[in-house]
Design an enzyme around this catalytic site. Structure first.
Site, mmCIF file in Angstrom:
data_model
loop_
_atom_site.group_PDB
_atom_site.id
_atom_site.type_symbol
_atom_site.label_atom_id
_atom_site.label_comp_id
_atom_site.label_asym_id
_atom_site.label_seq_id
_atom_site.Cartn_x
_atom_site.Cartn_y
_atom_site.Cartn_z
ATOM 1 N N HIS A 1 -2.797 14.353 -10.982
ATOM 2 C CA HIS A 1 -3.098 12.937 -11.183
ATOM 3 C C HIS A 1 -2.138 12.249 -12.153
ATOM 4 C CE1 HIS A 1 -6.675 12.632 -8.725
ATOM 5 N NE2 HIS A 1 -6.938 13.880 -9.082
ATOM 6 N N ASP B 1 -0.290 8.842 -11.453
ATOM 7 C CA ASP B 1 -0.248 7.718 -12.396
ATOM 8 C C ASP B 1 1.186 7.245 -12.623
ATOM 9 O OD1 ASP B 1 -2.989 7.905 -12.617
ATOM 10 O OD2 ASP B 1 -2.969 8.728 -14.662
ATOM 11 N N ASP C 1 -4.140 2.447 -4.879
ATOM 12 C CA ASP C 1 -2.701 2.356 -4.615
ATOM 13 C C ASP C 1 -2.357 1.067 -3.871
ATOM 14 O OD1 ASP C 1 -3.910 3.075 -2.226
ATOM 15 O OD2 ASP C 1 -2.315 4.443 -1.627
ATOM 16 N N ASN D 1 -1.158 13.047 -5.582
ATOM 17 C CA ASN D 1 -2.177 13.539 -6.511
ATOM 18 C C ASN D 1 -2.535 14.988 -6.213
ATOM 19 O OD1 ASN D 1 -2.541 11.288 -8.148
ATOM 20 N ND2 ASN D 1 -4.068 10.393 -6.815
ATOM 21 N N ASP E 1 0.862 -1.173 0.000
ATOM 22 C CA ASP E 1 0.000 0.000 0.000
ATOM 23 C C ASP E 1 0.904 1.231 0.000
ATOM 24 O OD1 ASP E 1 -2.796 1.148 0.404
ATOM 25 O OD2 ASP E 1 -1.716 2.077 2.071
#
Length: 177
Positions: free
Chosen positions: A73, A77, A103, A68, A60
């Protein structure tokens, strides 16, 4: 007469190939190329039956929302893509890696000895990502379950134990310290 028989067979072959490609695509995460939960589960269960020394890993990303929020974003990514690649390289051809969603990632390897080792995985996952001329800090919590430690080697139990280990790692601070 021959052509009349070949045309439908060719059509069905092309149609079958297209359907197989669509099914394969549906089992892959478009951002990372890793398996999705469904593809991972099916293959991981087969690996567990053949590999009693298998190791399940859950990952995680810590504070991913901040990436973000602060960098956009597209930067997020890039971090997701880099994490997927790092996990795939660690499993190599001795296991399977997946993006479960958001994530969260999972991996299963047939034997820990066939990898660079868990410390190497943790180090790789915690390396910064270069994006658009900026260095993005990355921190990941990793939970591990060795199937030999379970009474019954089942994927659901292994992922549950790895999840508990991952949250215990988060409780000790970021980067599993």
């Amino acid at each position: 007469m021959f052509l009349a028989a070949v045309a439908p067979v060719t059509g069905w072959a092309l149609h079958g190939g297209l359907l197989a490609r669509r099914l394969s695509t549906a089992r892959r995460d478009p951002l990372t190329g890793l398996h999705t939960r469904g593809g991972f589960t099916a293959r991981a269960e087969r690996l567990i039956r053949r590999s009693p020394g298998a190791v399940a890993v859950l990952v995680d990303l810590d504070d991913f929302k901040q990436i973000n929020d602060h960098h956009g974003h597209a930067a997020g990514d890039a971090v997701i893509g880099a994490t997927g690649l790092r996990l795939a390289l660690w499993t190599a051809r001795y296991g399977i890696a997946a993006r479960l969603g958001g994530d969260e990632f999972a991996a299963l390897v047939t034997a820990e000895s066939r990898t660079a080792g868990l410390p190497a995985l943790t180090a790789a996952l915690n390396r910064p990502v270069l994006y658009d001329g900026r260095v993005l800090p990355v921190s990941a919590s990793v939970g591990v379950c060795r199937l030999v430690d379970l009474a019954l080697p089942r994927l659901t139990d292994a992922l549950s134990a790895a999840d508990a280990a991952m949250y215990a790692a988060k409780g000790h601070g970021r980067r599993n310290r």
